[in-house]
Design a protein around this motif. Structure first.
Motif: not given
Length: 270
Positions: A32, A34, A36, A55-57, A90, A94, A258
């Motif tokens: 959960r 993400t 960027d 990383v983002r949360w 991730r 990507d 993103p």
């Protein structure tokens, strides 16, 4: 300080902190979080050549939680290995997808002090590369100068192992760790990232300009590429280019975004 009486005001482990630790572990396990990506631009060709993964949360209970809060929580709670593996997988996946689409850029991922103490780091990186299909040469691992200098000899061995796997190593926040320059020539790195504290003062501080010019010259003599971070204006971009920085990143060139936006930028350039 010896013995003292417990005081709730001095206890950093408040309800929010403890709840965040529990939820962070669940968020990592469930994917959960993400990631960027902030563009890194070739200073001379003005082309997007790589990105830094950030990383983002967003907590279900507390909303957006900044990495300056949840990364230390991951470190002190034993979650940092899982968090780093998540970001590595991730980011590699990507950027590997971009490679398959014909956009062969690199990606940088930050490592923490505790990652270097993890005996499974090499195996984790190898698994990420094999699973994602990303070439090792397209992955850069960023380690802060302060982290490297805590145990320079031991860390140099670890980084040499990563380099031997084909992964690039970057010394992040250079200039803030007060390290001996003698260590710089022995560290198995390909890149040096000048701390933004020196970059932001280049236009009006002759001392910062002299330091950056000296660091760039030294790095190039040692065969290292130089990244200037914190470039937030067109005039500052011209200065770091003039001083010889190879790559630049900062809000003037692009905020973290993103992967879909990165792909659109690459498509527009093509």
């Amino acid at each position: 300080t010896g013995a003292t009486i417990y005081s709730p005001e001095r206890d950093i482990n408040d309800r929010r902190r403890l709840e965040l630790v529990v939820e962070l572990g669940q968020a990592i396990a469930e994917g959960r979080l993400t990631v960027d990506y902030q563009p890194q631009i070739d200073s001379h060709r003005r082309t997007l050549t790589s990105v830094e993964a950030l990383v983002r949360w967003t907590s279900r209970r507390y909303g957006v939680v900044g990495p300056d809060e949840f990364v230390p929580l991951a470190e002190c709670s034993g979650l940092i290995g899982q968090l780093t593996e998540f970001v590595l997988m991730r980011a590699a996946s990507d950027v590997a997808a971009l490679h398959r689409a014909g956009y062969e850029i690199g990606v940088a991922v930050n490592l923490s002090t505790r990652n270097l103490l993890d005996g499974e780091l090499g195996a984790t990186v190898e698994n990420v590369l094999q699973t994602s299909g990303l070439p090792a040469s397209a992955l850069t691992l960023e380690i802060t100068e302060g982290t490297l200098m805590r145990e320079p000899e031991r860390n140099a061995v670890i980084l040499a192992t990563l380099r031997d796997r084909g992964v690039r190593v970057s010394i992040d926040d250079f200039g803030t760790g007060y390290s001996s320059l003698a260590y710089l020539k022995h560290l198995p790195a390909q890149e040096l990232k000048i701390d933004r504290a020196f970059i932001k003062g280049l236009e009006h501080d002759s001392g910062d300009r002299a330091i950056v010019a000296a660091v760039v010259g030294l790095a190039h003599d040692l065969g290292l590429e130089v990244v200037a971070e914190g470039v937030e204006s067109a005039s500052l971009l011209e200065v770091v280019t003039e001083l010889g920085c190879d790559l630049v990143q900062g809000y003037h060139l692009g905020r973290p975004m993103p992967i879909e936006t990165i792909r659109s930028l690459l498509a527009a350039r093509a």
